[in-house]
Design a protein around this motif. Sequence first.
Motif, short mmCIF file in Angstrom:
data_model
loop_
_atom_site.label_atom_id
_atom_site.label_comp_id
_atom_site.label_asym_id
_atom_site.label_seq_id
_atom_site.Cartn_x
_atom_site.Cartn_y
_atom_site.Cartn_z
N TYR A 196 -22.22 77.33 1.15
CA TYR A 196 -22.22 78.66 0.53
C TYR A 196 -23.11 79.55 1.38
N CYS A 214 -25.99 83.17 -2.53
CA CYS A 214 -25.90 82.82 -3.95
C CYS A 214 -24.70 83.50 -4.61
N ALA A 233 -21.78 83.81 -3.33
CA ALA A 233 -20.64 82.93 -3.07
C ALA A 233 -20.72 81.67 -3.93
N ALA A 234 -21.92 81.14 -4.16
CA ALA A 234 -22.07 79.95 -5.00
C ALA A 234 -21.75 80.28 -6.45
N ALA A 283 -18.01 80.55 -6.92
CA ALA A 283 -17.36 79.24 -6.94
C ALA A 283 -17.73 78.45 -8.19
N GLY A 298 -23.10 71.71 -1.17
CA GLY A 298 -23.31 73.13 -0.98
C GLY A 298 -24.77 73.55 -1.04
#
Length: 149
Positions: free
Chosen positions: A114, A117, A119-120, A123, A134
């Motif tokens: 990632y 954060c 992007a995390a 997801a 990740g």
Amino acid sequence: MTNPYTPVGRTAPKWARKRYVLPALGLAFFIGIGASAEDSSAKGDAKPLAAKARPAATVTATVTATPSAAPEPAPTVTVTETETAKVKVTRTVTAEPVEEDYSGGGEDGGSVYYENCSAARAAGAAPVHVGDPGYGSHLDRDGDGTGCE
């Protein structure tokens, strides 16, 4: 050269100053003795400092309450209301998580990466813990092992 702090004119010698002070002190002394001698008759009226101990009368009154009949408690009424409800039970099936291989070790957390954060979270992986896929130290700001808090 003369002393500028000495008074100008004639000053009285030291024995002349004593001529006024000593008689004034003597007069004050005799006035004090005379004032205390006037009150000598009041000494006979004074009581001694320590009086003899003697018994004093003590009155004690005891009041005894007579027991009265205890009041009957009021009857307690309890009302219980029962409602019946129909409940429909459904079974929720969730997919079993896939076992992941943690044998790689290290801080890279597997093959998932990632960038930040956001992007995390997109997801659905936030917060990311050490050992989770990740996880990266760039996601853990305070260094406590949990990223994207």
